[in-house]
Design an enzyme around this catalytic site. Structure first.
Site, PDB file in Angstrom:
ATOM      1  N   CYS A  69      -7.533  23.149  17.744  1.00 23.47           N
ATOM      2  CA  CYS A  69      -7.618  23.352  19.052  1.00 23.47           C
ATOM      3  C   CYS A  69      -7.004  22.331  20.412  1.00 23.47           C
ATOM      4  O   CYS A  69      -7.476  21.311  20.454  1.00 23.47           O
ATOM      5  CB  CYS A  69      -8.885  23.401  19.892  1.00 23.47           C
ATOM      6  N   GLU A  70      -5.813  21.681  19.048  1.00 20.32           N
ATOM      7  CA  GLU A  70      -5.142  20.778  20.357  1.00 20.32           C
ATOM      8  C   GLU A  70      -3.684  21.035  20.400  1.00 20.32           C
ATOM      9  O   GLU A  70      -3.365  20.960  19.163  1.00 20.32           O
ATOM     10  CB  GLU A  70      -5.180  19.147  19.838  1.00 20.32           C
ATOM     11  N   GLY A  93       0.693  -1.590  -0.096  1.00 20.18           N
ATOM     12  CA  GLY A  93      -0.223   0.500  -0.050  1.00 20.18           C
ATOM     13  C   GLY A  93       0.924   1.073  -0.271  1.00 20.18           C
ATOM     14  O   GLY A  93       1.242   2.112  -1.118  1.00 20.18           O
ATOM     15  N   ARG A  94       1.533   1.297   1.013  1.00 22.33           N
ATOM     16  CA  ARG A  94       2.662   2.580   1.593  1.00 22.33           C
ATOM     17  C   ARG A  94       3.095   2.612   0.101  1.00 22.33           C
ATOM     18  O   ARG A  94       3.823   3.817   0.089  1.00 22.33           O
ATOM     19  CB  ARG A  94       3.274   2.540   2.379  1.00 22.33           C
TER      20      ARG A  94
HETATM   21  C1  LIG Z   1      -2.073  -2.147   5.776  1.00 22.17           C
HETATM   22  C2  LIG Z   1      -1.682  -3.910   5.440  1.00 22.17           C
HETATM   23  C3  LIG Z   1      -1.048  -3.739   4.087  1.00 22.17           C
HETATM   24  C4  LIG Z   1      -1.079  -2.798   4.006  1.00 22.17           C
HETATM   25  O1  LIG Z   1       0.351  -1.978   4.677  1.00 22.17           O
HETATM   26  P1  LIG Z   1       1.067  -1.178   3.972  1.00 22.17           P
HETATM   27  O2  LIG Z   1       2.647  -0.533   4.969  1.00 22.17           O
HETATM   28  O3  LIG Z   1      -0.166   0.226   3.383  1.00 22.17           O
HETATM   29  O4  LIG Z   1       2.220  -2.121   2.988  1.00 22.17           O
HETATM   30  C5  LIG Z   1      -1.208  -4.731   3.429  1.00 22.17           C
HETATM   31  N1  LIG Z   1      -2.477  -5.692   4.224  1.00 22.17           N
HETATM   32  C6  LIG Z   1      -2.497  -5.882   4.898  1.00 22.17           C
HETATM   33  C7  LIG Z   1      -3.459  -7.070   5.471  1.00 22.17           C
HETATM   34  C8  LIG Z   1      -3.237  -5.006   5.764  1.00 22.17           C
HETATM   35  O5  LIG Z   1      -3.568  -4.632   7.058  1.00 22.17           O
END
Ligand SMILES: *Cc1c(COP(=O)(O)O)cnc(C)c1O
Length: 445
Positions: A372-373, A303-304
């Site tokens: 406001c934190e 993802g990231r």
């Molecule tokens: C969050 C998650 C990902 C993605 O993680 P990244 O660090 O963004 O690559 C993949 N698989 C599962 C099951 C997740 O919960």
């Protein structure tokens, strides 16, 4: 200054400084501005307002390419983890290049289906708390794989599958008990975490599942956490998974898939230009070595690492403010727009959108939002080029876990999102209005 210099070499094709020229034959340089692909960020901010999320389509494609290249020698499917950035425009971009998806809720599944119904056969469904409704929707859509996280969930899925008369292809998500050396909130592969099934229990559960009419054993799955920059935990995890796969195959199960999860980290501190090919290759080597000799189709859930560096959050300096020895920049974005610094004490590089003669002068500042934190900050004690009120800043590497975690705290409309592709700009989410925010609420009379 190093960082800024670094950036001017750029991380093409995403965010890099470009010289802007004016006048006859564009002879007169008027400054250096940060651009996303071909588009100056200043222009986007003027047109669409701030705070604004900006993503580079070419950067996303390039990172997908690097991933594909790193795993080219084995049968594999990249199932982009939707939760990192679930905007329909981004999902469409990825679906268009044949990407699969990892979803963790019925809502995320619905997003994928709306972008491309046929992508369902490349969807894996993960998550510790799937409801019957979500399972049925996924069965109906015909997802590739359910990653099952507990015995109770397994029997619930068997029920749902029997009711819908659809076979559920399953993998058990095992918990390898491997420390991932990341922030405790996003570490998931230790016994103390809520995720997965202990390795020692997996074999028995596979045996039980194999006797069920509507469950079809298809793989083994694992995910040890997020923002992991050392590949060693991935290697250790895969060794344990490979061992289990051998045991299961000896037991007579057909293990078609190994789902390695996501979690590959990015370098928020010191991003080097164009340097994703190498970490991707190291990551691939760490995963593939233990799997050698196993005839499986590898699933990956990044993802990231796909979208993180492809996005930036643009924000304007509202006020400069001095409290005793401390210098603050109060900006128009806040923790509701990007919560990572507040939530994980995460570092994001912050750079001015325009460099001019003043940029050689630096100061140490806290960059804070209007909420406001005291936890509402993007950087503390950060050395930055001196910027004036009204100037534009870019908070970099904000493409993952940025907008998806945004809220309306302090009744702040969430930012717009734009996707830049070369010279073209597409608004993939318009800015929320006050009416959007209040629509679901009712007054007493
Ligand atoms: C969050 C998650 C990902 C993605 O993680 P990244 O660090 O963004 O690559 C993949 N698989 C599962 C099951 C997740 O919960």
């Amino acid at each position: 200054m190093n960082r800024t210099a670094n950036r001017s070499e750029g991380r093409p094709p995403a965010f890099s400084y470009r010289e802007v020229r004016k006048g006859f034959l564009r002879r007169r340089p008027i400054g250096t501005t940060l651009s996303c692909d071909e588009i100056p960020l200043e222009r986007l901010a003027e047109r669409y307002g701030t705070p604004l999320y900006v993503y580079s389509a070419s950067a996303i494609r390039e990172r997908m390419d690097s991933f594909e290249h790193a795993f080219r020698k084995v049968p594999h499917t990249i199932c982009y983890s939707v939760k990192a950035n679930s905007n329909l425009g981004i999902l469409q971009l990825l679906a268009g290049i044949g990407c699969g998806f990892d979803v963790v809720s019925g809502g995320e599944l619905e997003r994928v289906l709306r972008v491309d119904r046929r992508a369902a056969k490349r969807v894996v469904f993960s998550g510790v708390g799937k409801t019957s409704e979500e399972m049925q929707a996924a069965l109906k859509a015909g997802v590739m794989l359910f990653n099952v996280e507990s015995e109770s969930e397994l029997w619930r899925l068997a029920e749902c599958a029997a009711r819908t008369r659809e076979k559920a292809r399953i993998a058990l998500r095992v918990n390898p008990d491997v420390p991932a050396n990341t922030h405790p909130y996003i570490s998931t592969g230790l016994q103390q975490h809520k995720f997965g099934i202990p390795l020692s229990k997996a074999r028995k559960l596979y045996a039980q599942a194999s006797g069920t009419k509507y469950l079809r054993i298809a793989g083994v799955s694992v995910h040890i956490g997020s923002q992991i920059t050392d590949v060693q935990p991935f290697a250790l995890t895969m060794e344990r998974v490979a061992e289990l796969v051998r045991v299961l195959q000896d037991d007579g199960h057909r293990i078609q898939y190994v789902d390695a999860g996501g979690g590959l980290g990015i370098d928020y501190q010191d991003p080097s230009p164009q340097e994703f090919a190498r970490p991707a290759a190291e990551y691939a080597a760490a995963l593939l070595r233990p799997l050698r000799g196993l005839k499986v189709h590898l699933l990956l859930e990044p993802g990231r690492s796909i979208v993180g560096p492809a996005g930036a959050l643009l924000t304007r300096v509202l006020y400069r403010k001095t409290n005793g020895p401390k210098q603050f920049l109060v900006v128009d974005a806040a923790m509701n727009d990007l919560v990572r610094p507040s939530l994980y004490d995460a570092y994001h590089e912050i750079v001015p959108a325009r460099l001019d003669v003043n940029s050689a002068r630096h100061e140490t500042v806290d960059v804070v939002g209007p909420i406001c934190e005291s936890g509402d900050f993007f950087a503390r004690g950060r050395e930055l080029p001196v910027v004036n009120e009204g100037e534009l800043l870019a908070i970099l590497d904000a493409g993952a876990y940025g907008m998806v975690l945004a809220s309306n705290y302090n009744t702040r409309p969430r930012p717009a999102e734009v996707l830049v592709d070369g010279k073209s700009v597409k608004v993939i989410r318009r800015r929320e209005t006050m009416d959007d925010l209040l629509r679901l609420e009712t007054r007493l009379s």
